[in-house]
Scaffold this motif. Structure first.
Motif, mmCIF file in Angstrom:
data_model
loop_
_atom_site.group_PDB
_atom_site.id
_atom_site.type_symbol
_atom_site.label_atom_id
_atom_site.label_comp_id
_atom_site.label_asym_id
_atom_site.label_seq_id
_atom_site.Cartn_x
_atom_site.Cartn_y
_atom_site.Cartn_z
ATOM 1 N N UNK A 25 -10.346 23.761 -64.644
ATOM 2 C CA UNK A 25 -10.646 22.512 -63.939
ATOM 3 C C UNK A 25 -11.638 21.660 -64.701
ATOM 4 N N UNK A 26 -12.634 22.300 -65.306
ATOM 5 C CA UNK A 26 -13.612 21.552 -66.099
ATOM 6 C C UNK A 26 -12.930 20.860 -67.276
ATOM 7 N N UNK A 27 -11.990 21.541 -67.903
ATOM 8 C CA UNK A 27 -11.273 20.964 -69.042
ATOM 9 C C UNK A 27 -10.392 19.803 -68.589
ATOM 10 N N UNK A 28 -9.731 19.964 -67.451
ATOM 11 C CA UNK A 28 -8.837 18.917 -66.965
ATOM 12 C C UNK A 28 -9.590 17.693 -66.464
ATOM 13 N N UNK A 29 -10.730 17.907 -65.815
ATOM 14 C CA UNK A 29 -11.491 16.792 -65.244
ATOM 15 C C UNK A 29 -12.227 16.007 -66.329
ATOM 16 N N UNK A 30 -12.843 16.697 -67.257
ATOM 17 C CA UNK A 30 -13.644 16.001 -68.279
ATOM 18 C C UNK A 30 -13.359 16.581 -69.661
ATOM 19 N N UNK A 31 -12.174 16.329 -70.213
ATOM 20 C CA UNK A 31 -11.859 16.908 -71.529
ATOM 21 C C UNK A 31 -12.749 16.382 -72.646
ATOM 22 N N UNK A 32 -13.280 15.184 -72.490
ATOM 23 C CA UNK A 32 -14.149 14.611 -73.519
ATOM 24 C C UNK A 32 -15.514 15.258 -73.578
ATOM 25 N N UNK A 33 -15.898 15.971 -72.528
ATOM 26 C CA UNK A 33 -17.225 16.591 -72.479
ATOM 27 C C UNK A 33 -17.212 18.056 -72.911
ATOM 28 N N UNK A 34 -16.036 18.579 -73.253
ATOM 29 C CA UNK A 34 -15.954 19.971 -73.702
ATOM 30 C C UNK A 34 -16.581 20.054 -75.082
ATOM 31 N N UNK A 35 -17.614 20.863 -75.194
ATOM 32 C CA UNK A 35 -18.351 20.974 -76.448
ATOM 33 C C UNK A 35 -17.551 21.750 -77.494
ATOM 34 N N UNK A 36 -17.010 22.886 -77.081
ATOM 35 C CA UNK A 36 -16.239 23.711 -78.023
ATOM 36 C C UNK A 36 -14.918 24.118 -77.411
#
Length: 170
Positions: free
Chosen positions: A33-44
């Protein structure tokens, strides 16, 4: 598993591994869910995809371990170990349940294992093992059901009673 009734361990018993399976599944969903909601904020991406894969894999393995046991159904006896593929012994091939010493490569036999004996003579090992020590009672040791001597004898008697009930219906 709708057609199957788990006989040993009792189907009403919820093993602790199922609770951990749900927790790992929740973490996998949370990370995804974190990846789907904010893919631009994924650090690695490598780390996040590894975390999702690890949590999902653990959830699947633990869920499978929670279903470990011997199940009965109209098609036969289902032996469901955690680490191998489940195997169905059809009723027309079923002879009986019997106890055999546990065999491990290079180790003297310790404890006993319930086996399903077929008409062909080749046994199918179940994940039901007799405890070798009081500390192992009622635990999953390498995702096998380890029972005390009394519970082991009771489990064997229950399996044979259910087998008589199922085979006399046909």
């Amino acid at each position: 598993m709708g057609e199957w009734k788990r006989i040993v361990p009792d189907e009403n018993e919820l093993p602790g591994v199922v609770i951990f399976a749900v927790i790992f599944a929740a973490f996998a969903v949370l990370f995804a869910g974190m990846v789907l909601v904010a893919p631009g904020k994924v650090v690695g991406w490598w780390g996040m995809s590894s975390a999702i894969a690890l949590c999902a894999g653990m959830a699947c393995f633990l869920w499978r371990a929670g279903r470990t046991g011997v199940h009965f159904g109209p098609r036969g006896v289902l032996v469901h170990p955690a680490t191998r593929a489940a195997e169905v012994v059809p009723w027309d091939e079923f002879v009986r349940f019997e106890v055999r010493p546990e065999r491990a490569a290079g180790v003297a036999p310790r404890g006993a294992v319930v086996h399903v004996v077929r008409t062909t003579g080749d046994p199918v090992a179940t994940p039901l093992k007799q405890s070798i020590d009081a500390d192992w009672n009622r635990t999953f040791y390498f995702f096998e059901v380890v029972l005390s001597e009394v519970e082991f004898a009771d489990a064997l008697a229950r399996l044979n009673a259910w087998a008589v009930a199922y085979t006399s219906r046909e």
